[in-house]
Design an enzyme around this catalytic site. Structure first.
Site, PDB file in Angstrom:
ATOM      1  N   LEU A  23     -20.829  -3.158  23.997  1.00 28.17           N
ATOM      2  CA  LEU A  23     -21.184  -2.181  25.033  1.00 28.17           C
ATOM      3  C   LEU A  23     -20.674  -0.759  24.783  1.00 28.17           C
ATOM      4  O   LEU A  23     -21.060   0.172  25.495  1.00 28.17           O
ATOM      5  CB  LEU A  23     -20.644  -2.651  26.396  1.00 28.17           C
ATOM      6  CG  LEU A  23     -21.222  -3.961  26.934  1.00 28.17           C
ATOM      7  CD1 LEU A  23     -20.519  -4.350  28.232  1.00 28.17           C
ATOM      8  CD2 LEU A  23     -22.714  -3.846  27.174  1.00 28.17           C
ATOM      9  N   GLY A  26     -21.773   4.456  20.891  1.00 27.92           N
ATOM     10  CA  GLY A  26     -21.353   5.206  19.706  1.00 27.92           C
ATOM     11  C   GLY A  26     -20.164   4.593  18.990  1.00 27.92           C
ATOM     12  O   GLY A  26     -19.591   5.210  18.090  1.00 27.92           O
ATOM     13  N   ASN A  27     -19.817   3.386  19.383  1.00 24.64           N
ATOM     14  CA  ASN A  27     -18.622   2.715  18.856  1.00 24.64           C
ATOM     15  C   ASN A  27     -19.083   1.663  17.846  1.00 24.64           C
ATOM     16  O   ASN A  27     -19.544   0.574  18.225  1.00 24.64           O
ATOM     17  CB  ASN A  27     -17.883   2.112  20.055  1.00 24.64           C
ATOM     18  CG  ASN A  27     -16.690   1.269  19.677  1.00 24.64           C
ATOM     19  OD1 ASN A  27     -16.558   0.828  18.551  1.00 24.64           O
ATOM     20  ND2 ASN A  27     -15.829   1.042  20.646  1.00 24.64           N
ATOM     21  N   ALA A  29     -17.668  -0.333  15.644  1.00 30.59           N
ATOM     22  CA  ALA A  29     -17.041  -1.662  15.597  1.00 30.59           C
ATOM     23  C   ALA A  29     -17.560  -2.533  16.741  1.00 30.59           C
ATOM     24  O   ALA A  29     -17.864  -3.718  16.542  1.00 30.59           O
ATOM     25  CB  ALA A  29     -15.521  -1.528  15.681  1.00 30.59           C
ATOM     26  N   ASN A 112      -7.686   5.819  27.570  1.00 29.84           N
ATOM     27  CA  ASN A 112      -8.837   6.296  28.355  1.00 29.84           C
ATOM     28  C   ASN A 112      -8.583   6.254  29.861  1.00 29.84           C
ATOM     29  O   ASN A 112      -9.485   6.565  30.646  1.00 29.84           O
ATOM     30  CB  ASN A 112     -10.079   5.439  28.054  1.00 29.84           C
ATOM     31  CG  ASN A 112     -10.444   5.439  26.593  1.00 29.84           C
ATOM     32  OD1 ASN A 112     -10.482   4.392  25.968  1.00 29.84           O
ATOM     33  ND2 ASN A 112     -10.684   6.610  26.031  1.00 29.84           N
ATOM     34  N   GLU A 176     -13.136  10.718  29.665  1.00 27.83           N
ATOM     35  CA  GLU A 176     -12.531   9.509  29.096  1.00 27.83           C
ATOM     36  C   GLU A 176     -11.058   9.722  28.744  1.00 27.83           C
ATOM     37  O   GLU A 176     -10.489   9.044  27.888  1.00 27.83           O
ATOM     38  CB  GLU A 176     -13.381   8.990  27.923  1.00 27.83           C
ATOM     39  CG  GLU A 176     -14.834   8.763  28.364  1.00 27.83           C
ATOM     40  CD  GLU A 176     -15.563   7.568  27.800  1.00 27.83           C
ATOM     41  OE1 GLU A 176     -15.088   6.987  26.816  1.00 27.83           O
ATOM     42  OE2 GLU A 176     -16.637   7.234  28.342  1.00 27.83           O
ATOM     43  N   HIS A 248     -14.381   9.100  20.322  1.00 31.55           N
ATOM     44  CA  HIS A 248     -13.277   9.818  20.980  1.00 31.55           C
ATOM     45  C   HIS A 248     -12.552  10.637  19.914  1.00 31.55           C
ATOM     46  O   HIS A 248     -12.525  10.247  18.741  1.00 31.55           O
ATOM     47  CB  HIS A 248     -12.248   8.845  21.583  1.00 31.55           C
ATOM     48  CG  HIS A 248     -12.739   8.073  22.763  1.00 31.55           C
ATOM     49  ND1 HIS A 248     -12.538   6.724  22.910  1.00 31.55           N
ATOM     50  CD2 HIS A 248     -13.406   8.468  23.875  1.00 31.55           C
ATOM     51  CE1 HIS A 248     -13.060   6.315  24.057  1.00 31.55           C
ATOM     52  NE2 HIS A 248     -13.609   7.355  24.652  1.00 31.55           N
ATOM     53  N   ASP A 250      -9.457  10.722  19.374  1.00 25.50           N
ATOM     54  CA  ASP A 250      -8.344  10.001  18.744  1.00 25.50           C
ATOM     55  C   ASP A 250      -8.802   9.068  17.625  1.00 25.50           C
ATOM     56  O   ASP A 250      -8.012   8.318  17.059  1.00 25.50           O
ATOM     57  CB  ASP A 250      -7.466   9.282  19.785  1.00 25.50           C
ATOM     58  CG  ASP A 250      -8.165   8.133  20.505  1.00 25.50           C
ATOM     59  OD1 ASP A 250      -9.312   7.798  20.146  1.00 25.50           O
ATOM     60  OD2 ASP A 250      -7.559   7.579  21.447  1.00 25.50           O
ATOM     61  N   ASN A 369     -13.405  -4.239  18.636  1.00 29.77           N
ATOM     62  CA  ASN A 369     -14.081  -3.522  19.727  1.00 29.77           C
ATOM     63  C   ASN A 369     -13.825  -2.023  19.639  1.00 29.77           C
ATOM     64  O   ASN A 369     -14.064  -1.292  20.604  1.00 29.77           O
ATOM     65  CB  ASN A 369     -13.614  -4.053  21.084  1.00 29.77           C
ATOM     66  CG  ASN A 369     -14.618  -5.015  21.700  1.00 29.77           C
ATOM     67  OD1 ASN A 369     -15.797  -4.984  21.345  1.00 29.77           O
ATOM     68  ND2 ASN A 369     -14.173  -5.838  22.625  1.00 29.77           N
ATOM     69  N   CYS A 375      -5.328   3.758  20.935  1.00 31.25           N
ATOM     70  CA  CYS A 375      -6.224   3.525  22.090  1.00 31.25           C
ATOM     71  C   CYS A 375      -5.518   2.725  23.168  1.00 31.25           C
ATOM     72  O   CYS A 375      -5.853   2.835  24.340  1.00 31.25           O
ATOM     73  CB  CYS A 375      -7.449   2.707  21.682  1.00 31.25           C
ATOM     74  SG  CYS A 375      -8.486   3.468  20.460  1.00 31.25           S
TER      75      CYS A 375
END
Ligand code: SUG
Length: 450
Positions: A23, A26-27, A29, A112, A176, A248, A250, A369, A375
């Site tokens: 979900l 743009g992530n 992993a 976040n 975020e 993000h 980071d 994830n 994070c």
């Protein structure tokens, strides 16, 4: 003479429903892991091991217990009400993504959860925490009120402290949190500038993925925290980075005290942006920022994202915010990259570079994830007087770690596949698991150890 700031780290404890829903927008992993079988027990034990490691380095380590999932109330607001056995099945058949969101454990990434400015930095002399609205991702918006309430509980007795409402949950103000914010401070740890990183505006959006932090949100958070304009720099992320999986800041830059390390493709107008940051830093603190750029030829951006080097936790040992020695806690993915090894070796050998050592943490479940060491934690700087009043029940101590591990082993599933989410017996079990963790001996504050 102002009291010296002390940093605490707050990790979100990984929940019993940690799974791979694919979900994260743009992530990379998260997309790649979608529908794989997860292991919440292993995930939680990995998270606790990281907390223990950081506490062992002398950082005051706190944690937030997992909110309960599935989020029945959230399911009800989107029209899934009535008999729970039926509604789980119906939701799974009609929209597995919605069911996955209702079971999300994404609260674990507390970078976040909020943006923070210590009292030493703000024009009203108060510590400000602005919980993030996380409204641009289907599964994350539900975290805003939950984390606001937990942070209010944790900081309720802390003098001169405001835990605000999140920004309004609208697209134009998508926020975020600390994952897109860096506080850079001088050797005394008190004088600081704040960097806010945002993505492309909606009008000019050319990227594959939308940006998860808007400029309006960044500026609103800075105002909300009563920061002076002169102490803030607002920086735009490159669309190239966002498209490469940098959802993000980071994931492509890290900082601690007076040190900032970033990839050359992180920021628009990189040279003038860095010059502006250096100048503001020097004017504010009277010191030079220790600033290192990593070139794409040294570490291609795709490898930066794969290894998650920039999501390492850069930590001042003995909690000296600046000037002192630092250690880097890297995800074990970094071991697979010779480019990363070369960089790390170079930093450790470089004269004047405060990074003295590197430790590797296995965080495979979170990493699948898109969540590395940084994070998983939120940094909060407090005066010693404020620190004394932080609610001890959220503190990580040896005794608490033992209890948490025991309950994780007792309650957390060893595997989850998406079809499990549709079963009422599974839902009831994971609700009890989260409740057990949340009610763990909370009435007995432990002696402060770390
Ligand atoms: O928002 N992953 C999170 C990862 C957040 C990482 N945080 C920082 N970089 N600070 C996200 O994309 C994946 C959940 C899923 O696919 O089931 C997820 O939400």
């Amino acid at each position: 003479m102002p009291e010296r700031n002390i940093e605490i780290n707050i990790d979100g404890m990984i929940g019993p429903t940690h799974h791979f829903g694919g979900l994260g927008v743009g992530n990379i992993a998260s997309h790649a892991s979608q529908n794989q079988i997860s292991n919440p027990r292993e995930a939680a034990l990995e998270g606790l091991a990281k907390m223990e490691r950081v506490a062992g380095l002398g950082v005051a380590q706190y944690y937030l217990p997992p909110p309960t999932r599935p989020n029945w109330q959230w399911l009800e607001t989107i029209g899934y009400s009535g008999d729970r056995r039926d509604l789980l099945r119906r939701c799974y058949d009609e929209s597995p993504r919605l069911l996955s969101a209702a079971y999300s454990s994404a609260f674990m990434w507390t970078a976040n959860a909020a943006t923070v400015a210590p009292a030493s930095d703000t024009s009203d002399g108060r510590l400000h925490l602005v919980p993030s609205n996380l409204c641009s991702n289907l599964h994350r918006g539900q975290e805003a009120a939950e984390r606001r309430d937990q942070l209010r509980q944790m900081f309720r007795e802390v003098p001169n402290c405001d835990v605000h409402e999140p920004l309004p949950s609208v697209w134009a103000l998508r926020d975020e949190g600390a994952a897109n914010h860096m506080r850079l401070c001088g050797p005394d740890g008190q004088k600081a500038i704040h960097l806010f990183v945002y993505g492309q505006s909606d009008e000019s959006m050319s990227a594959k993925f939308f940006s998860r932090q808007s400029e309006q949100a960044a500026r609103s958070v800075a105002r909300r925290m009563s920061l002076r304009d002169d102490d803030c720099v607002f920086v735009q992320q490159t669309a190239q980075a966002i498209d490469a999986g940098v959802f993000h800041n980071d994931v492509i830059a890290m900082s601690n005290g007076g040190v900032m390390i970033y990839h050359e493709l992180a920021f628009e107008n990189s040279d003038s942006t860095i010059e502006c940051i250096n100048q503001k830093f020097e004017r504010k603190t009277g010191a030079n920022l220790f600033c290192r750029s990593v070139n794409d030829s040294e570490l291609p951006i795709a490898e930066a994202v794969r290894s998650y080097l920039f999501n390492s936790q850069l930590i001042s040992v003995e909690n000296e915010n600046a000037g002192g020695d630092m250690e880097l806690i890297c995800p074990t993915n970094c071991c697979d990259s010779s480019a990363v090894s070369n960089l790390l070796r170079g930093w450790i050998e470089e004269a004047g570079n405060p990074i003295r050592g590197v430790r590797y943490m296995p965080l495979g479940q979170s990493m699948k994830n898109g969540g590395g060491p940084a994070c998983l934690r939120l940094r909060v700087m407090l005066s010693p007087t404020q620190l004394k009043e932080v609610d001890d029940r959220f503190m990580v101590t040896e005794e608490r770690l033992i209890k948490l591990r025991t309950e994780v082993n007792n309650w957390y599933p060893g595997s989850i596949e998406l079809s499990d989410l549709a079963r009422l017996d599974f839902a009831e079990h994971v609700v009890m698991a989260a409740k057990t963790i949340a009610s763990l001996d909370c009435s007995v504050p432990y002696a402060k150890k770390f």
